[in-house]
Design a protein around this motif. Structure first.
Motif, short mmCIF file in Angstrom:
data_model
loop_
_atom_site.label_atom_id
_atom_site.label_comp_id
_atom_site.label_asym_id
_atom_site.label_seq_id
_atom_site.Cartn_x
_atom_site.Cartn_y
_atom_site.Cartn_z
N MET A 1 0.83 -1.20 0.00
CA MET A 1 0.00 0.00 0.00
C MET A 1 0.87 1.26 0.00
SD MET A 1 -3.00 0.96 2.69
CE MET A 1 -4.03 2.40 2.48
N LEU A 2 2.01 1.21 0.70
CA LEU A 2 2.91 2.36 0.78
C LEU A 2 4.19 2.04 0.02
CD1 LEU A 2 3.13 5.17 2.16
CD2 LEU A 2 4.25 4.02 4.08
N ASP A 3 4.57 2.90 -0.92
CA ASP A 3 5.78 2.68 -1.70
C ASP A 3 7.02 2.70 -0.81
OD1 ASP A 3 4.21 2.50 -3.92
OD2 ASP A 3 5.21 4.10 -5.05
N ALA A 4 8.12 2.19 -1.37
CA ALA A 4 9.36 2.08 -0.60
C ALA A 4 9.87 3.42 -0.12
CB ALA A 4 10.42 1.37 -1.43
N ASP A 5 9.61 4.50 -0.87
CA ASP A 5 10.11 5.81 -0.45
C ASP A 5 9.24 6.44 0.64
OD1 ASP A 5 7.85 6.61 -1.80
OD2 ASP A 5 8.90 7.77 -3.34
N GLY A 6 8.10 5.80 0.95
CA GLY A 6 7.24 6.28 2.02
C GLY A 6 6.44 7.51 1.69
N LEU A 7 6.34 7.86 0.40
CA LEU A 7 5.65 9.09 0.02
C LEU A 7 4.52 8.87 -0.98
CD1 LEU A 7 8.74 11.46 -0.33
CD2 LEU A 7 7.09 11.40 1.55
N VAL A 8 4.29 7.63 -1.37
CA VAL A 8 3.23 7.33 -2.33
C VAL A 8 2.36 6.20 -1.75
CG1 VAL A 8 2.64 6.60 -4.67
CG2 VAL A 8 4.69 7.97 -4.27
N ILE A 9 1.05 6.44 -1.70
CA ILE A 9 0.10 5.45 -1.19
C ILE A 9 -0.68 4.89 -2.37
CG2 ILE A 9 -1.81 5.03 0.39
CD1 ILE A 9 -0.97 7.51 1.94
N ARG A 10 -0.78 3.55 -2.43
CA ARG A 10 -1.54 2.88 -3.48
C ARG A 10 -2.54 1.92 -2.82
NH1 ARG A 10 1.57 3.69 -8.22
NH2 ARG A 10 3.72 4.34 -7.74
N PRO A 11 -3.63 2.43 -2.26
CA PRO A 11 -4.58 1.57 -1.54
C PRO A 11 -5.35 0.65 -2.47
CG PRO A 11 -5.46 3.79 -1.72
CD PRO A 11 -4.05 3.84 -2.26
N VAL A 12 -5.68 -0.51 -1.96
CA VAL A 12 -6.52 -1.48 -2.69
C VAL A 12 -7.56 -2.01 -1.73
CG1 VAL A 12 -4.70 -2.15 -4.31
CG2 VAL A 12 -4.97 -3.40 -2.15
N ILE A 13 -8.59 -2.63 -2.27
CA ILE A 13 -9.65 -3.22 -1.46
C ILE A 13 -10.01 -4.57 -2.04
CG2 ILE A 13 -11.52 -2.15 -2.78
CD1 ILE A 13 -13.09 -1.89 -0.19
N GLY A 14 -10.46 -5.45 -1.17
CA GLY A 14 -10.92 -6.76 -1.62
C GLY A 14 -9.84 -7.55 -2.31
N ALA A 15 -10.14 -8.00 -3.52
CA ALA A 15 -9.21 -8.85 -4.27
C ALA A 15 -8.16 -8.04 -5.00
CB ALA A 15 -9.99 -9.71 -5.26
N GLY A 16 -8.02 -6.79 -4.71
CA GLY A 16 -6.98 -5.98 -5.33
C GLY A 16 -7.49 -4.80 -6.13
N LYS A 17 -8.75 -4.44 -5.94
CA LYS A 17 -9.29 -3.28 -6.65
C LYS A 17 -8.60 -2.01 -6.17
CE LYS A 17 -13.45 -0.44 -6.93
NZ LYS A 17 -14.83 -0.26 -6.42
N PRO A 18 -7.96 -1.24 -7.07
CA PRO A 18 -7.24 -0.03 -6.65
C PRO A 18 -8.19 1.09 -6.25
CG PRO A 18 -7.20 -0.21 -9.04
CD PRO A 18 -7.84 -1.48 -8.52
N LEU A 19 -7.74 1.88 -5.28
CA LEU A 19 -8.52 3.04 -4.82
C LEU A 19 -7.72 4.32 -5.04
CD1 LEU A 19 -10.04 1.62 -1.51
CD2 LEU A 19 -11.17 1.87 -3.73
N GLY A 20 -7.03 4.39 -6.17
CA GLY A 20 -6.28 5.60 -6.50
C GLY A 20 -4.82 5.51 -6.11
N VAL A 21 -4.06 6.52 -6.54
CA VAL A 21 -2.64 6.66 -6.19
C VAL A 21 -2.48 8.05 -5.62
CG1 VAL A 21 -0.27 6.69 -7.02
CG2 VAL A 21 -1.91 5.07 -8.01
#
Length: 230
Positions: free
Chosen positions: A1-21
């Protein structure tokens, strides 16, 4: 959910549905300050099932970074988020006040500020006399909300539902899945690899799941069938 640099969030729900970047690499303020608050946002966001919720809170956090940079003196660390500064910044603006639920989990926030965030606040004068909104009512529950590939969610995800609500009664197989999720959280806690905000959020989620499981078990009918002789 959180990129390695700690500054980008990529949330998902359920089986992997993305909720934005949600990218905070171009926000002002020192990188450690941003990482602390972005990690807190990522941890709190694990319970959100709506892209709109992520968008609203990410936008408010970006505004906080911008205003913290313009403050006199500038706010450059979570330890500088005092009660006085927060009151002046948040005021009676609802979306800013809501962000307190995120900021309180950031490492380094003064204890006095954390306690202030956790203390119930009086409703702003402009809101008094209005009926309080509920998270959702039975009339808003969508029977197809858990459909695979559903892109039109109109109601809160199950993690935001009240555990006593009859509309979210679970089957035994669903409870088995919840027990497995509790076991996963316990294993992650034993490993001790998650940063504090994420670990704290996971323990909150575990407590919520445990309540659901306990209520489900309490409602199970007693077995009145005679035991088969062998």
């Amino acid at each position: 959910m959180l990129d390695a640099d700690g500054l980008v969030i990529r949330p998902v729900i359920g089986a992997g549905k993305p909720l934005g970047v949600w990218d905070f690499r171009d926000s002002p303020r020192p990188v450690d300050f941003r990482r602390a608050l972005v990690a807190a946002l990522a941890a709190q966001g694990r319970g959100w099932g709506s892209e709109d919720t992520h968008r609203s809170n990410a936008g408010t956090l970006r505004l906080l970074f911008k205003d913290a940079a313009a403050a006199e003196p500038p706010v450059a660390a979570t330890g500088q988020i005092t009660v006085e500064w927060w009151k002046q910044w948040a005021g009676d603006i609802h979306v800013r006040r809501v962000l307190a639920a995120v900021v309180r989990w950031a490492p380094g926030v003064p204890e006095a500020t954390r306690v202030f965030f956790q203390t119930p606040r009086r409703r702003p004068p402009a809101w008094r006399g209005r009926p309080r909104k509920q998270a959702h009512t039975r009339a808003l529950c969508d029977p197809d909300r858990d459909r695979a590939g559903d892109v039109g969610r109109r109601t809160p995800d199950h993690s935001r539902c009240h555990p006593a609500c009859a509309n979210i009664s679970r089957t035994d197989s669903q409870i088995t899945a919840l027990r497995a999720e509790v076991a996963r959280i316990d294993a992650a806690a034993d490993a001790g690899l998650d940063p504090y905000p994420i670990a704290a959020r996971e323990q909150q989620r575990k407590a919520h799941l445990a309540t659901i499981i306990r209520r489900h078990d309490a409602r199970q009918p007693a077995n009145t069938e005679p035991t088969e002789r062998r």
